[in-house]
Enzyme design. Structure first.
Site, PDB file in Angstrom:
ATOM      1  N   GLY A  58     -11.919   2.220   3.225  1.00  0.00           N
ATOM      2  CA  GLY A  58     -13.201   2.343   3.912  1.00  0.00           C
ATOM      3  C   GLY A  58     -14.310   1.971   2.942  1.00  0.00           C
ATOM      4  O   GLY A  58     -14.094   1.935   1.729  1.00  0.00           O
ATOM      5  N   CYS A  85      -6.583   2.903  -0.983  1.00  0.00           N
ATOM      6  CA  CYS A  85      -7.948   2.667  -1.442  1.00  0.00           C
ATOM      7  C   CYS A  85      -8.836   3.890  -1.196  1.00  0.00           C
ATOM      8  O   CYS A  85      -8.615   4.924  -1.820  1.00  0.00           O
ATOM      9  CB  CYS A  85      -8.507   1.388  -0.801  1.00  0.00           C
ATOM     10  N   TYR A  86      -9.782   3.823  -0.261  1.00  0.00           N
ATOM     11  CA  TYR A  86     -10.592   5.021   0.028  1.00  0.00           C
ATOM     12  C   TYR A  86      -9.680   6.187   0.426  1.00  0.00           C
ATOM     13  O   TYR A  86      -9.946   7.348   0.100  1.00  0.00           O
ATOM     14  CB  TYR A  86     -11.592   4.723   1.158  1.00  0.00           C
ATOM     15  N   HIS A 172      -4.513  -2.724  -2.049  1.00  0.00           N
ATOM     16  CA  HIS A 172      -4.235  -2.874  -0.617  1.00  0.00           C
ATOM     17  C   HIS A 172      -2.850  -3.469  -0.382  1.00  0.00           C
ATOM     18  O   HIS A 172      -2.689  -4.690  -0.430  1.00  0.00           O
ATOM     19  CB  HIS A 172      -5.299  -3.774   0.030  1.00  0.00           C
ATOM     20  N   GLU A 174      -1.362  -3.822   2.355  1.00  0.00           N
ATOM     21  CA  GLU A 174      -1.239  -4.417   3.688  1.00  0.00           C
ATOM     22  C   GLU A 174      -1.605  -5.897   3.727  1.00  0.00           C
ATOM     23  O   GLU A 174      -1.368  -6.570   4.720  1.00  0.00           O
ATOM     24  CB  GLU A 174      -2.112  -3.631   4.692  1.00  0.00           C
ATOM     25  N   ASP A 230      -3.619 -17.629  24.319  1.00  0.00           N
ATOM     26  CA  ASP A 230      -4.070 -16.251  24.518  1.00  0.00           C
ATOM     27  C   ASP A 230      -4.270 -15.906  25.997  1.00  0.00           C
ATOM     28  O   ASP A 230      -3.790 -14.873  26.466  1.00  0.00           O
ATOM     29  CB  ASP A 230      -5.376 -15.992  23.744  1.00  0.00           C
ATOM     30  N   LYS A 368      -2.280 -13.954  16.191  1.00  0.00           N
ATOM     31  CA  LYS A 368      -1.829 -15.130  16.946  1.00  0.00           C
ATOM     32  C   LYS A 368      -0.300 -15.278  16.987  1.00  0.00           C
ATOM     33  O   LYS A 368       0.272 -15.525  18.047  1.00  0.00           O
ATOM     34  CB  LYS A 368      -2.444 -16.378  16.305  1.00  0.00           C
TER      35      LYS A 368
END
Ligand code: XMP
Length: 510
Positions: A58, A85-86, A172, A174, A230, A368
């Site tokens: 965050g 992180c945060y 991070h 991710e 989409d 996507k």
């Protein structure tokens, strides 16, 4: 989340921009996840019976007056927790540690060294490259925690209290730039949380179908269908969820590629939906008469598109509007302080008319490639699911100068030949198309002089479409395409290949 028969991981959101990426990596690891606000009370979290919790990053410092905090009891739930992180700083702060401003803030690729192996860092070996982005760090660990990794400028790149299954990383895991980040999350899920890997695309479809039914009830839904990936996948999942309560409006503006309108119609004719094709070619061409300036062309097409859609959808007052918004659209629409290079328009950009009673966006959390996989699972044909991006204003941005039906027809034929030969040669580029320039050139055919159009071919390699480099299409393929176009498409005299990257060029010519 009652009634689900698969395990759930909770992503507690503290405002981090990568929360959807965390959820995506968890999905890739075949575990179901939900993202909920960091302020969710512990007693609510318990009801959801998660196998683990991830605290996101965050933009705050834990000492900011407005910083989101969590209850101390979160860490007494006996449920594994990974703070990122945060999320790491919040864990330390809440459990009695200290968070301080960094001596040297870390942004970007940062080497991290594991100093104490544990279940989640075991997979890293000794050192790894991670993405760091922080100005605070944990300067004193809470009781029971040990430092597990360090970087040059951060003495607590990771900490853990293994007996309590509490883990945290300052970097991070991710994002792709953290080389083994996915392995860390996988280890957390499988080796700490006891994940069984019981979630897949079928579960996503089932859950989304249920959610759509609950949202829509017995009301009708209207979707603007462009034939792009989409909106097509949105149509397919809606047809499954609420058969016969769906109308898909396909505005054929006359600037589609060869046979494209018919292909789109064919793909949807056997589904449980009302497919409306509005043949608006004449309307669009009339509006575009005499217009040569690219921005003006785009604006006219965008406005006319909205007008046609409004006219058609007004028949369905009291309905929901469905959109094929996917997660990158959500992020990009938030960042609008940049200069306008081109006015993009697409079906997702329709006005949120008040006559619609709400918005249905089944793909909002997906990326996507996940949308393509979902489309395949829902039985859409490969040509639709693997389709390269096609701009909302269609071939108008590939037909330089004034648009006429004759010019569009020349371009359609040439473009079809180019795509056919690229496919036949088994070449894969992110986007490739023909452009009809406004230039004419002298040639000779038989004994006669010709004075016909110059056509350009373009093929690009890109993953984000914000930048691109030219593709090196093999000469024999370009030669064959050129020869076929000048022989088969009367009106094109010369073919050239565009070698420009973006920047300085853009992908489309207009
Ligand atoms: P440019 O030409 O800006 O294109 O480098 C980047 C990507 O966006 C596509 N594009 C559009 N997509 N509506 C869309 O939905 C538009 O108006 C539009 N204009 C360009 C382009 O094909 C490329 O993939």
């Amino acid at each position: 989340m009652k009634g689900q028969d698969h395990q759930t991981l909770i992503v507690l959101d503290f405002g981090g921009q990568y929360k959807e990426l965390i959820a995506r990596v968890v999905r890739e690891c075949k575990v179901h996840s939900i993202i909920i606000p960091g302020s969710t009370p512990v007693k609510e979290l318990k009801k959801m019976n998660p196998i683990g919790i991830i605290l996101t990053g965050g933009p705050y410092s834990v000492y900011d007056a407005t910083a989101p905090h969590c209850e101390k009891e979160l860490f007494d739930m006996n449920i594994p927790i990974l703070g990122i992180c945060y999320g790491m700083q919040l864990m330390a702060y809440t459990l009695g540690g200290t968070v301080s401003p960094c001596n040297v803030s870390e942004y970007g690729d940062t080497k991290v060294t594991v100093t104490k192996k544990n279940k989640i860092l075991d997979c890293l070996g000794g050192e790894t490259i991670t993405l760091m982005s922080h100005t605070d760090y944990v300067s004193r660990l809470p009781e029971g925690f040990e430092t597990c990794a360090v970087s040059r400028d951060c003495p607590t790149a990771s900490m853990a209290d293994e007996p309590r299954n509490l883990y945290a990383v300052q970097f991070h895991p991710e994002v792709e730039r953290t080389k083994k980040g996915k392995k860390i999350i996988r280890s957390f899920l499988y080796d700490v949380c006891g994940a069984k890997g019981d979630y897949n695309m079928n579960d996503f479809i089932e859950a989304e179908v249920k959610r759509i039914r609950e949202q829509v009830g017995d009301k009708h839904v209207v979707l603007g269908l462009s034939g792009g990936v989409d909106s097509s996948v949105t149509a397919a999942i809606l047809a499954k969820a609420i058969p016969n309560q769906l109308t898909c409006i396909f505005v054929d503006h006359g600037m589609m590629r060869l046979n494209e309108g018919n292909e789109i119609e064919a793909a949807f004719k056997d589904r449980a939906l009302n497919f409306v094709r509005v043949d608006a070619e004449d309307r669009f061409l009339k509006k575009l008469q005499g217009i040569t300036e690219p921005e003006q062309k785009r604006k006219i097409i965008g406005e006319e598109f909205v007008r046609v859609f409004e006219e058609e959808s007004s028949k369905y007052e009291g309905s929901f509007l469905a959109q094929g918004t996917i997660y990158p659209d959500v992020i990009e629409s938030g960042a609008n302080n940049s200069a306008t290079i081109k006015s993009h328009h697409n079906v997702g950009g329709l006005p949120k008319e008040t006559k619609f009673i709400g918005l249905v966006e089944p793909l909002r959390g997906l990326f996507k490639d996940e949308v393509r996989k979902l489309g395949k699972k829902l039985g859409l044909p490969d040509e639709l699911v693997q389709r390269q991006p096609f701009p909302g204003p269609g071939l108008s941005v590939r037909c330089i100068g004034e648009i006429t039906k004759e010019k569009l027809d020349l371009l359609r034929k040439a473009d079809a030949i180019y795509r056919e030969e690229i496919n036949k040669a088994g070449l894969k580029y992110d986007q490739y198309f023909a452009v009809l320039t406004s230039m004419r050139s002298v040639g000779v055919m038989g004994d006669f002089r010709t004075y016909n159009y110059v056509l350009a071919l373009r093929a690009v390699i890109t993953s984000d479409f914000m930048t691109c480099e030219k593709a090196r299409v093999p000469y024999p393929v370009l030669e064959k395409v050129t020869s076929r176009i000048v022989n088969e498409v009367q009106g094109i005299a010369r073919v050239v290949y565009d070698l420009t990257g973006k920047p300085p060029a853009t992908i489309e010519w207009e």
